[in-house]
Design an enzyme around this catalytic site. Structure first.
Site, PDB file in Angstrom:
ATOM      1  N   CYS A   1       0.470  22.386 -15.996  1.00  0.00           N
ATOM      2  CA  CYS A   1      -0.097  21.310 -15.173  1.00  0.00           C
ATOM      3  C   CYS A   1       0.911  20.217 -14.832  1.00  0.00           C
ATOM      4  CB  CYS A   1      -1.295  20.679 -15.877  1.00  0.00           C
ATOM      5  SG  CYS A   1      -2.588  21.845 -16.315  1.00  0.00           S
TER       6      CYS A   1
ATOM      7  N   GLY B   1      -0.827  22.733 -20.101  1.00  0.00           N
ATOM      8  CA  GLY B   1      -1.122  23.901 -20.923  1.00  0.00           C
ATOM      9  C   GLY B   1      -0.088  24.139 -22.005  1.00  0.00           C
TER      10      GLY B   1
ATOM     11  N   HIS C   1      -7.607  19.819  -8.703  1.00  0.00           N
ATOM     12  CA  HIS C   1      -6.428  20.018  -9.546  1.00  0.00           C
ATOM     13  C   HIS C   1      -5.698  21.289  -9.118  1.00  0.00           C
ATOM     14  CE1 HIS C   1      -3.741  20.157 -12.823  1.00  0.00           C
ATOM     15  NE2 HIS C   1      -4.543  20.547 -13.795  1.00  0.00           N
TER      16      HIS C   1
ATOM     17  N   CYS D   1      -1.765  15.882 -19.081  1.00  0.00           N
ATOM     18  CA  CYS D   1      -1.565  16.877 -20.125  1.00  0.00           C
ATOM     19  C   CYS D   1      -1.196  18.190 -19.441  1.00  0.00           C
ATOM     20  CB  CYS D   1      -2.808  17.036 -20.991  1.00  0.00           C
ATOM     21  SG  CYS D   1      -4.289  17.596 -20.110  1.00  0.00           S
TER      22      CYS D   1
END
Length: 381
Positions: free
Chosen positions: A87, A369, A337, A367
């Site tokens: 991300c 993965g 997203h 944040c």
């Protein structure tokens, strides 16, 4: 010893954000998205000044979309680099560009990210002599409290539990996100940053994921994603969308003398326990600010990606942030997203919103993965 060059952002553009599989970009490839926005970003630049093209990409087979884009645009002397930090990959692309410029190695780099879940190829993997298809690469070693392919638990639920957030708080934040995004769209606040794109389904000019008709009652009526887990508070309504988009920034040395939209002040990337993934911005934000000699009080605006509503809410609670400074134009729950593009998209929106407000320091954080996170600090004068 001469002062090191500064990394400045001279252009910040993105496509509108589409809803994957059923939205307007459903038949537009990642290659087409990247080519469209890079073309707009390099307009007016001397091709001889472009040293590199760095694009975050995800779920697209590892073909280095950046190099493909450069060749398609006639920039055959510009190399390409693919970046993946899940991300946070879009932020990492910009960070990598800024680092090279501040080190004096390059003078101008196009950096950003692209995501097309709608057209991404499917992967296969050979296990015990048999091909498993479709196959998704794990973000980290699987375990019950942090399943690597179920972020509703690893990020959404774990973060809500750790920060003591209720279902009502999550739904209220998701509603706020939609309302902020709709307001921004209606006021035309995204027009300067958005590059309309022609698609097989017509010209696509505005984000389509925000929902005008949502309400607390509708959000409260949604079924938890894991009803078998007592008290589970994560739903499709307080989670981010699955989306397609591309976003690009021109990052240049201040010595080139190009008009600057913003200066990249600092950044930080962090690793955390995968079960605490959604709390990674809590670590990344102070670390990035400290590297610039700044404090929370110096920040005018925060963009904290709503992978789930619990992520920005946890950061607000843990860091004592003023929520009125956070995600003022919506985020993942509303805008969506588009994973590899999200970090760059957040910076694009942040830079333009700071300009609209007369300047200041902004932080984009998220944040990622595998138990990672990142934050980037920019300043608009």
């Amino acid at each position: 010893m001469p002062e090191a060059p500064k990394a400045v952002i001279t252009a910040a553009l993105r496509t509108p954000i589409g809803t994957s599989m059923k939205g307007t970009l459903r038949d537009t490839t990642a290659y087409e998205l990247a080519e469209h926005v890079v073309r707009a970003a390099v307009d007016g630049l001397d091709p001889q000044d472009i040293d590199d093209l760095i694009l975050a990409e995800g779920h697209y087979g590892g073909g280095v979309i950046a190099r493909h884009t450069a060749v398609r645009l006639g920039l055959a002397e510009v190399p390409g680099l693919a970046v993946n930090r899940h991300c946070a990959a879009g932020l990492s692309a910009v960070q990598t560009a800024a680092a090279s410029i501040m080190a004096g190695m390059e003078r101008l780099v196009i950096a950003g990210g692209v995501q097309s879940f709608s057209t991404a190829p499917k992967s296969a993997y050979r296990v015990d002599g048999e091909w498993c298809e479709p196959w998704t690469p794990p973000t980290h070693p699987d375990r019950p409290n942090a399943p690597n392919l179920d972020m509703s638990i690893s990020v959404g639920w774990n973060t809500a539990v750790k920060a003591g957030l209720s279902r009502a708080e999550l739904d209220a934040w998701a509603l706020r996100s939609h309302q902020k995004a709709i307001q921004a769209l209606d006021e035309g606040r995204f027009k300067e940053e958005t590059v309309p794109i022609d698609t097989p389904h017509g010209t696509f000019a505005a984000d389509e994921h925000p929902r005008r008709g949502t309400s607390l009652e509708k959000l409260a009526a949604l079924r938890p994603l894991h009803p078998e887990i007592e008290g589970f508070s994560i739903t499709a309504g307080n989670a981010s969308g699955v989306n397609d988009a591309a976003a690009m920034l021109v990052v240049a040395s201040d010595r080139l003398g190009l008009p600057a939209l913003a200066t990249v002040r600092s950044w930080a990337s962090v690793g955390v326990d995968p079960a605490l993934m959604g709390l990674a911005p809590v670590t990344a934000i102070p670390k990035a600010l400290a590297r610039a000699g700044l404090s929370m009080a110096d920040v005018a605006l925060f963009e904290i990606n709503e992978a789930f509503a619990s992520v920005p809410l946890a950061a607000i609670k843990e860091l004592g942030l003023n929520e009125e400074k956070v995600n003022v134009s919506g985020s993942g729950c509303s805008l969506g997203h588009p994973v590899a593009a999200s970090g760059a998209r957040m910076l694009v929106t942040l830079v333009h919103e700071l300009h609209r407000r007369g300047g200041g320091v902004g932080v984009a954080a998220m944040c990622a993965g595998g138990g990672m996170g990142a934050a980037t600090v920019v300043e608009v004068n």
